[in-house]
Design a protein around this motif. Structure first.
Motif, mmCIF file in Angstrom:
data_model
loop_
_atom_site.group_PDB
_atom_site.id
_atom_site.type_symbol
_atom_site.label_atom_id
_atom_site.label_comp_id
_atom_site.label_asym_id
_atom_site.label_seq_id
_atom_site.Cartn_x
_atom_site.Cartn_y
_atom_site.Cartn_z
ATOM 1 N N ARG A 158 -2.841 10.222 6.182
ATOM 2 C CA ARG A 158 -2.753 9.098 5.242
ATOM 3 C C ARG A 158 -1.319 8.894 4.763
ATOM 4 O O ARG A 158 -0.808 7.756 4.764
ATOM 5 C CB ARG A 158 -3.666 9.339 4.044
ATOM 6 C CG ARG A 158 -3.677 8.170 3.046
ATOM 7 C CD ARG A 158 -4.401 8.564 1.774
ATOM 8 N NE ARG A 158 -3.711 9.643 1.084
ATOM 9 C CZ ARG A 158 -4.240 10.389 0.108
ATOM 10 N NH1 ARG A 158 -5.485 10.164 -0.274
ATOM 11 N NH2 ARG A 158 -3.542 11.338 -0.464
ATOM 12 N N GLU A 191 1.263 5.722 5.342
ATOM 13 C CA GLU A 191 1.859 5.003 4.214
ATOM 14 C C GLU A 191 3.380 4.959 4.332
ATOM 15 O O GLU A 191 4.006 3.910 4.071
ATOM 16 C CB GLU A 191 1.441 5.677 2.898
ATOM 17 C CG GLU A 191 -0.039 5.454 2.570
ATOM 18 C CD GLU A 191 -0.525 6.292 1.402
ATOM 19 O OE1 GLU A 191 0.167 7.279 1.055
ATOM 20 O OE2 GLU A 191 -1.602 5.965 0.838
ATOM 21 N N ALA A 195 -7.642 3.958 2.311
ATOM 22 C CA ALA A 195 -6.266 3.594 1.952
ATOM 23 C C ALA A 195 -5.869 2.249 2.537
ATOM 24 O O ALA A 195 -4.717 1.815 2.379
ATOM 25 C CB ALA A 195 -5.299 4.684 2.428
#
Length: 465
Positions: free
Chosen positions: A307, A311, A356
């Motif tokens: 994740r 990002e 996310a």
């Protein structure tokens, strides 16, 4: 010193089997046994029987095998059925007088259903089907378990792609086999990696390519593919101070239009590699090389690391929003997570990145020990059990039903597998068949002859390719 060859089928059994020919009732003529996965978290994808038959059952037993086995078995402290094995050579030329029925390989069936059945075809050899239990069960449980686990993972990834990606075109390459080095032997790697190829087209096990050609007719078509990829030795050989040059060399050597290259990027500091090397010093080269860079983390909590990596890459390279409303990195950059992958972590990672806002299409997975080695016979409770015997011309149902474990209750009688009006697969007794053609178990091996020779392509089609 007692020697024995690994291609001697008589020695490819459990020791106690050598005394069993003396333990059956007088008048025994035929013994029928079946194989099933009794329970488990996955549907059964049946696979591997053809490989076993081609490798071990098409060559005859010889007098040399008998002499060798007698020497080993008697010295081992057990009786040896020399007369029985000699009679097999004399009467059948050493070829096994057995009939093996099985599901077509690649078939998907719920657990607790028969997938294979074996019976002798000559009443003199009533003892032979159970003698083969060790080798036949092992030949089935391992590749079938890997294929079943792999199929489960494929459906987890497919569900995530259907939810978060524009299409599922990338699915065949979404789980790459990294398991060869973690397998217990070369044959294990060959069978397990080949079983994964029932569901996916990516592997780093070249042994699986040999196995596909040897056992499943893939001598002309390449069944799986890989790409140039870095390992820690090729990156750390440049030293920490030249990490940027190490990465740049990968792009120079393997980049270009249509090319894909994977670079392990956590030898020192993954976040520095993403933010300052890939996302800054080499950003222009990544964007303009014409191919795809696949960044590989290799440590830490997989869900958290993937994740955060996405990002950070989104900050440096930007994203677009697909038709499902999820973020997608530019085509020239992707991520592969090959550390700590198993069926449970796979779902967790996918859920984490979708929560996310990222599409599953951003990530590919590599699976090693979790695919080929972290399985055993108990993973799906595989068993081969005798279910019927013919004594003096009469078939009798036989079974086990231990009061201390209902889970080990076995099936009774000669069996068949049928599909009911709802499309559900069920195991029934063979005599309950209204039409013999309804039996999904088909003859695959009779009296030394292989009757079915499927290609991997055909088997893949049965799993829904």
């Amino acid at each position: 010193m007692y020697t024995g060859s690994f291609n001697n089928l008589i020695l490819n059994s459990d020791s106690y089997k050598t005394s069993h020919w003396l333990q059956y009732p007088p008048g025994s003529e035929y013994m029928s046994s079946y194989v099933e996965a009794r329970k488990g978290d996955y549907d059964t994808v049946f696979f591997g029987l053809q490989a076993f038959i081609k490798e071990y059952l098409q060559a005859p037993i010889t007098s040399t095998h008998i002499d060798e086995a007698e020497m080993v078995i008697k010295a081992h402290g057990l009786p040896f059925n020399r007369a029985g094995w000699e009679r097999l050579v004399e009467k059948h030329g050493g070829y096994l007088p057995i009939r093996i029925q099985a599901l077509p390989e690649g078939s998907i069936v719920p657990v607790s259903n028969v997938v294979c059945q074996i019976v002798n075809t000559d009443p003199e050899f009533y003892w032979l089907p159970s003698y083969l239990e060790t080798t036949l069960l092992r030949a089935i449980w391992y590749p079938s378990t890997v294929a079943s686990l792999s199929y489960y993972c494929k459906n987890v990834i497919k569900t995530a792609l259907e939810k978060s990606a524009d299409n599922t075109d990338s699915l065949p390459f979404k789980l790459h086999d990294f398991g060869a080095r973690g397998a217990s032997s070369m044959e294990t790697a060959a069978l397990g990696s080949l079983a994964n190829l029932v569901n996916f087209s990516g592997t780093d096990s070249m042994t699986a390519l040999v196995a596909a050609s040897r056992w499943y007719g893939m001598d002309k078509d390449m069944p799986a593919f890989s790409i140039p990829a870095a390992e820690h030795s090729t990156m750390t050989a440049w030293g920490r101070q030249r990490e940027t040059q190490a990465y740049e060399n990968m792009l120079d050597q393997f980049g270009g239009d249509g090319n894909t290259v994977a670079v392990v990027s956590d030898s020192y500091d993954l976040w520095n590699a993403i933010d300052n090397i890939w996302g800054d010093a080499l950003k222009d080269k990544v964007e303009t090389m014409g191919g795809t860079l696949v960044i590989r983390p290799d440590s830490g909590d997989p869900a958290k690391v993937v994740r955060e990596a996405l990002e950070r890459l989104a900050v440096k390279f930007g994203t677009t929003i697909n038709s499902k409303g999820y973020k997608v990195l530019p085509d020239y950059i992707r991520l592969i997570q090959g550390d700590g992958i198993n069926p449970q972590s796979l779902g967790k990672i996918l859920n984490t990145i979708m929560e996310a806002g990222f599409s599953a299409e951003n990530v590919t997975f590599g699976m090693g020990g979790g695919l080929l080695q972290q399985v055993n016979r108990d993973t799906m409770s595989w068993a081969m059990k005798a279910s019927a015997i013919q004594i003096d011309g009469e078939w009798i149902d036989i079974f086990k039903d231990p009061i201390t474990s209902r889970a080990k209750r076995s099936k009774k009688g000669r069996l068949a597998l049928v599909k009911d009006s709802n499309g559900t697969l069920n195991t029934i007794k063979e005599q309950a068949l209204e039409n013999p053609a309804d039996n999904l178990l088909q003859d695959v091996f009779v009296d030394g002859k292989l009757l079915v020779d499927d290609s991997l392509t055909t088997i893949r089609e049965r799993t829904g390719w």
